[in-house]
Design a protein around this motif. Structure first.
Motif, short mmCIF file in Angstrom:
data_model
loop_
_atom_site.label_atom_id
_atom_site.label_comp_id
_atom_site.label_asym_id
_atom_site.label_seq_id
_atom_site.Cartn_x
_atom_site.Cartn_y
_atom_site.Cartn_z
N SER A 3 0.84 -1.19 0.00
CA SER A 3 0.00 0.00 0.00
C SER A 3 0.88 1.25 0.00
O SER A 3 2.03 1.22 0.39
CB SER A 3 -0.92 -0.01 1.22
OG SER A 3 -0.27 0.58 2.32
N GLU A 4 0.30 2.36 -0.44
CA GLU A 4 1.05 3.61 -0.55
C GLU A 4 1.68 4.04 0.77
O GLU A 4 2.77 4.59 0.79
CB GLU A 4 0.11 4.71 -1.05
CG GLU A 4 -0.06 4.75 -2.55
CD GLU A 4 1.25 4.99 -3.28
OE1 GLU A 4 1.68 4.09 -4.03
OE2 GLU A 4 1.85 6.06 -3.09
N SER A 5 0.98 3.79 1.85
CA SER A 5 1.45 4.33 3.12
C SER A 5 2.43 3.41 3.84
O SER A 5 3.11 3.85 4.76
CB SER A 5 0.26 4.63 4.02
OG SER A 5 -0.46 3.44 4.24
N ALA A 6 2.51 2.14 3.42
CA ALA A 6 3.44 1.23 4.11
C ALA A 6 4.86 1.51 3.65
O ALA A 6 5.12 1.65 2.47
CB ALA A 6 3.07 -0.21 3.81
N PRO A 7 5.79 1.61 4.61
CA PRO A 7 7.18 1.82 4.18
C PRO A 7 7.73 0.60 3.43
O PRO A 7 7.31 -0.52 3.70
CB PRO A 7 7.93 2.04 5.49
CG PRO A 7 7.01 1.71 6.60
CD PRO A 7 5.64 1.53 6.06
N LEU A 8 8.64 0.84 2.50
CA LEU A 8 9.29 -0.28 1.80
C LEU A 8 10.19 -1.03 2.78
O LEU A 8 10.26 -2.25 2.77
CB LEU A 8 10.13 0.25 0.63
CG LEU A 8 10.87 -0.80 -0.18
CD1 LEU A 8 9.91 -1.76 -0.88
CD2 LEU A 8 11.80 -0.15 -1.20
N LEU A 9 10.87 -0.25 3.63
CA LEU A 9 11.74 -0.86 4.65
C LEU A 9 11.30 -0.37 6.02
O LEU A 9 11.17 0.84 6.24
CB LEU A 9 13.21 -0.46 4.41
CG LEU A 9 14.22 -0.96 5.44
CD1 LEU A 9 14.40 -2.47 5.35
CD2 LEU A 9 15.57 -0.26 5.26
N LYS A 10 11.07 -1.33 6.89
CA LYS A 10 10.69 -0.95 8.25
C LYS A 10 11.55 -1.74 9.24
O LYS A 10 11.52 -2.97 9.24
CB LYS A 10 9.20 -1.26 8.49
CG LYS A 10 8.67 -0.67 9.78
CD LYS A 10 7.16 -0.72 9.85
CE LYS A 10 6.68 -2.09 10.29
NZ LYS A 10 5.22 -2.19 10.44
N PHE A 36 13.25 2.50 12.43
CA PHE A 36 13.00 3.57 11.45
C PHE A 36 12.22 3.00 10.28
O PHE A 36 12.14 1.78 10.11
CB PHE A 36 14.31 4.21 10.95
CG PHE A 36 15.28 3.26 10.29
CD1 PHE A 36 15.13 2.92 8.95
CD2 PHE A 36 16.32 2.71 11.01
CE1 PHE A 36 16.04 2.03 8.34
CE2 PHE A 36 17.23 1.83 10.41
CZ PHE A 36 17.09 1.49 9.07
N GLY A 37 11.62 3.88 9.52
CA GLY A 37 10.89 3.46 8.33
C GLY A 37 11.41 4.24 7.13
O GLY A 37 11.96 5.34 7.27
N LEU A 38 11.27 3.63 5.95
CA LEU A 38 11.77 4.27 4.73
C LEU A 38 10.78 3.99 3.61
O LEU A 38 10.52 2.82 3.29
CB LEU A 38 13.17 3.72 4.41
CG LEU A 38 13.83 4.07 3.10
CD1 LEU A 38 13.86 5.56 2.85
CD2 LEU A 38 15.27 3.52 3.09
N ASP A 75 9.20 -4.68 2.12
CA ASP A 75 7.99 -4.92 1.34
C ASP A 75 7.08 -5.94 2.04
O ASP A 75 6.55 -6.86 1.42
CB ASP A 75 8.36 -5.40 -0.07
CG ASP A 75 7.20 -5.20 -1.06
OD1 ASP A 75 6.23 -4.49 -0.73
OD2 ASP A 75 7.28 -5.76 -2.17
N GLY A 76 6.96 -5.78 3.34
CA GLY A 76 6.04 -6.60 4.11
C GLY A 76 6.58 -7.95 4.58
O GLY A 76 5.88 -8.70 5.25
N VAL A 77 7.84 -8.27 4.22
CA VAL A 77 8.42 -9.56 4.61
C VAL A 77 9.52 -9.34 5.64
O VAL A 77 10.42 -8.52 5.42
CB VAL A 77 9.01 -10.28 3.37
CG1 VAL A 77 9.67 -11.59 3.78
CG2 VAL A 77 7.94 -10.50 2.31
#
Ligand code: ADP
Ligand code: MG
Length: 280
Positions: A3-10, A36-38, A75-77
């Motif tokens: 989704s647009e709001s989820a960071p690619l890296l968290k 951190f989030g990115l 990406d969620g993994v």
């Protein structure tokens, strides 16, 4: 899934220690609850004095070293939960550029072979496709096909870093971890490589985790900044806010330690067309 709001890296509550055995008395903790989030297409500048844990954070994200606890979600993994083979597949999407290009450029191979190697490692069997992608990656960094038949020693430091960038890009990654990518270069060359990185980000929609101790460079390149001290993130926010309005004493001290930082940032911008500052 993305989704647009989820960071690619968290990264969440990452803890990491080095040392022998599991007993805490033989181990020293390097990272403490690092979070951190990115977001996709953005740059997070990770700044902090030498030894604060920036490279260790990168090593954890790249899966080059194990973590004690915490989550590294791409990406969620959660990368920390992946088996070796799964991590290998994921690594196509996450590439790294180091401070010293010589470390990643084996002098016995031509530039063309060096840029092709990641494709071979990741099982791209079609030789025509490999050479097409090598040509494309080199073209993006301004190295010609003729130059690519030469060996790394024939190139300047800035060109070698371009070659290292081509090697990272040839797999078409989404996230690129840049660990002090211009620190070893002259300031005039720094500006060219920074402009290149900035253009590549715009063209390819790349996401950068940009590790840098040079605050002028951090300010110039980053959408957001995270400040590390002794293995902890002590301040984080939009680059402009952190640099121009910080009230945090450690960040203030870092900025005061380099009174020329702002001047240098302006000089870097003036040398080239200036990296994009959209979205800051
Ligand atoms: P930075 O990149 O911010 O300069 P590092 O992440 O390289 O900092 O180092 C953080 C701390 O971790 C330092 O005290 C360093 O000595 C220690 N360290 C880094 N790598 C190792 C290792 N492989 N084994 C033991 N200690 C390490
Ligand atoms: Mg480092």
């Amino acid at each position: 899934m993305n989704s647009e709001s989820a960071p690619l890296l968290k990264v969440e509550k990452l803890n990491k220690s080095y040392g022998r055995g599991f007993s805490t008395k033989n181990r020293s903790q390097i990272l403490h609850d690092v979070s951190f989030g990115l977001h996709r297409g953005q740059t997070l500048g990770l700044v902090g004095e030498s030894g604060s844990g920036k490279s260790t954070t990168a090593a954890c994200v790249m899966g080059l070293t194990g973590v004690d606890s915490g989550v590294i979600e791409f990406d969620g993994v959660d990368l920390t939960s992946l088996k070796k083979a799964e991590m290998r597949r994921m690594r196509r999407r996450i590439q790294m550029v180091f401070q010293d290009p010589n470390g990643s450029l084996d002098p016995r191979f031509t530039v063309s072979d060096l840029v092709e190697e990641p494709l071979v490692i990741h099982g791209v069997k079609d030789t025509a496709e490999r050479s097409r992608r090598v040509g494309e990656a080199l073209d993006r960094v301004g190295i010609t096909a003729k130059q690519a038949e030469r060996y790394p020693f024939a190139f300047s430091g800035g060109q070698r870093q371009r070659i290292a960038i081509a090697r990272a890009l040839v797999l078409e990654p989404e996230l690129v971890v840049l660990d002090e990518p211009v620190s070893a270069l002259d300031v005039s060359i720094q500006a060219q490589v920074l402009n290149l990185l900035s253009d590549l980000q715009d063209e390819l929609g790349l996401t950068y985790l940009f590790i840098v101790h040079d605050l002028a460079v951090a300010r110039l390149m980053s959408h957001r900044i995270a400040v590390m001290k002794a293995g902890r993130i002590v301040e984080a926010g939009p680059a402009a806010e952190v640099f121009d309005h910080t009230t945090h004493p450690y960040t203030r001290a870092l900025l005061d330690a380099v009174p020329g930082a702002r001047r240098k940032a302006r000089a870097l911008v003036a040398t080239g067309d200036g990296p994009s500052t959209e979205g800051q």
